[in-house]
Design an enzyme around this catalytic site. Structure first.
Site, short mmCIF file in Angstrom:
data_model
loop_
_atom_site.label_atom_id
_atom_site.label_comp_id
_atom_site.label_asym_id
_atom_site.label_seq_id
_atom_site.Cartn_x
_atom_site.Cartn_y
_atom_site.Cartn_z
N GLY A 21 14.56 -8.48 40.15
CA GLY A 21 14.79 -7.55 41.26
C GLY A 21 14.56 -6.12 40.79
N ASP A 84 8.22 -15.68 39.59
CA ASP A 84 7.07 -16.16 38.82
C ASP A 84 7.37 -16.41 37.34
OD1 ASP A 84 5.51 -16.15 41.10
OD2 ASP A 84 5.26 -13.98 40.93
N GLY A 123 15.70 -8.26 33.75
CA GLY A 123 17.06 -8.75 33.54
C GLY A 123 17.07 -10.04 32.75
N GLY A 125 16.57 -13.16 33.52
CA GLY A 125 15.47 -14.09 33.76
C GLY A 125 14.24 -13.69 32.97
N ASP A 148 23.39 -4.92 38.21
CA ASP A 148 24.62 -5.73 38.03
C ASP A 148 25.35 -5.40 36.72
OD1 ASP A 148 23.69 -6.93 40.32
OD2 ASP A 148 22.88 -8.68 39.27
N ARG A 183 42.11 2.05 60.46
CA ARG A 183 41.54 0.70 60.30
C ARG A 183 41.59 0.20 58.85
NH1 ARG A 183 36.01 1.75 63.76
NH2 ARG A 183 36.95 1.46 65.81
N GLN A 295 21.95 -0.40 47.78
CA GLN A 295 22.41 -0.12 46.41
C GLN A 295 21.29 -0.18 45.38
OE1 GLN A 295 26.34 -2.67 45.97
NE2 GLN A 295 25.05 -3.32 47.64
#
Ligand code: F6P
Length: 371
Positions: A21, A84, A123, A125, A148, A183, A295
């Protein structure tokens, strides 16, 4: 010293790719690698769309004129993919779609392109794939990225700081409406099954409740803590939920399955479940916001630009010296090299003894765990 110089002279051309990603800072690493290599007289070939570009021979010549403006741009000019894997590359053969091991093609295309080394930014992977390719003889260096922040070998990955900043700003904005309307505001953040983004943004945004994958929670405990806040005069609550958080007697919520050989599960949906259950339990009006890919986008923070630049420069200099088989990492404030075999193991989760958890509890943040 003499032998290092001799090694350096052998490296004339390096390939660079981005896998997994995207995240803010990828372009800053590409820029740093190209600028460093150019000064050393080494040519850089960009490889399109992660390892897919080495299967299909998709290269772009990179030089300073193409990268100098990239420091502040999110995403990756090379394109990326989390599908891939050359060891299980999806191909259509005789009309049938099936995984094929094309790792030998990747290595021969790499050599045919005249490349002497590869810098793979990605990352876990990408790291695992690159490690397997190095065992087949591919000379490569990895650079760790992910919002992450869950790679074991490095204290921080670039992209994390920007994602935390974006999530914190979102919490700040939601707070004003929460306060105006009295709320409960639930904010679901990314992070897969590591709670770093939720913990850091929740603490920075002054959340009342932070739900992490590492600490299973109950609705009763959260409702109880919210009632205590109300009885002391506070009329709203901010609840930050990591997408991988789960009820004590429940499972992680999967939104969909993706065509991703390393992490096929796409998490998401726990925010809506928590919002619904809390409204039912407390009777307080509740709204849920899922931050999602907001994000991952946008301009990298100062911290991420500098970390990306440090990683890129070190990766380039190491490769130019002809030293491969490592991950560039940040440990105790310094850039270091970790052997890829060690770096490819394990995931870095939030430790329950972490100072951040202790600090959050001390200022009254609930983790929904009856502590
Ligand atoms: O690993 C980064 C990450 O953004 C995770 O936080 C999230 O779970 C996942 O990727 C989303 O992946 P995709 O972009 O494929 O939906």
């Amino acid at each position: 010293m003499v032998s290092e110089k001799k090694e350096a002279s052998k490296i004339r051309s390096l390939g660079i790719l981005t896998g997994g990603g995207d995240c803010p800072g990828l372009n800053a690493v590409i820029r740093a690698v190209v600028l460093t290599a150019e000064r050393a007289g080494v040519r850089i070939q960009g490889i399109r769309n992660a390892y897919s570009g080495l299967v299909h021979n998709q290269f772009i010549d990179l030089d300073s004129s193409k990268v100098d403006h990239l420091l502040q741009y999110g995403g990756t000019i090379l394109g990326s993919s989390n599908r891939d894997n050359p060891f299980e590359f999806m191909m259509t053969i005789d009309g049938e779609r099936r995984p094929v091991d094309v790792s030998d093609t990747v290595i021969s295309n790499f050599h045919n392109a005249g490349l002497d080394g590869l810098i793979a930014i990605g990352g876990d992977g990408t790291l695992q794939i690159t490690h397997r390719l190095t065992q087949k003889g591919l000379p490569a260096i990895c650079v760790p990225k992910t919002i992450d922040n869950d790679l074991l070998a490095t204290d921080v990955t670039f992209g994390f700081d920007t994602a935390v900043g974006t999530a914190t700003e979102a919490i700040d904005r939601l707070r004003t409406t929460a306060e105006s309307h009295g709320r409960l505001m639930v904010v679901e953040v990314m992070g897969r099954n590591a709670g770093w983004i939720a913990l850091f943004s929740g603490l920075a945004g002054g959340a009342d409740v932070i739900l992490l994958p590492e600490i299973p929670f109950t609705i009763e405990a959260i409702a109880n803590d919210i009632r205590i806040d109300r009885s002391s005069g506070k009329n709203f609550s901010i609840i930050v939920v990591a997408e991988g958080a789960h009820l004590k007697d429940g499972e992680v919520v999967i939104q969909r399955m993706a065509d991703d050989p390393t992490h096929p599960q796409r998490l998401g949906g726990i925010g809506n479940i928590v919002g619904h259950l809390l409204e039912e339990k407390t009777g307080y009006e509740t709204r849920v916001t899922v931050l999602g890919h907001i994000q991952r986008g946008g301009t990298p923070s100062t911290y991420d630009r500098n970390l990306s630049t440090r990683f890129g420069v070190h990766a380039a200099l190491t490769a130019i010296e002809g030293r491969f088989g490592h991950l560039v990492a940040l440990q105790n404030g310094s850039i270091t090299l970790v052997p890829m075999a060690d770096a490819a193991q394990g995931q870095r989760l939030v430790s329950l003894d972490s100072d951040f958890i202790g600090v959050a509890r001390s200022v009254g943040i609930s983790f929904g765990d009856e502590n």
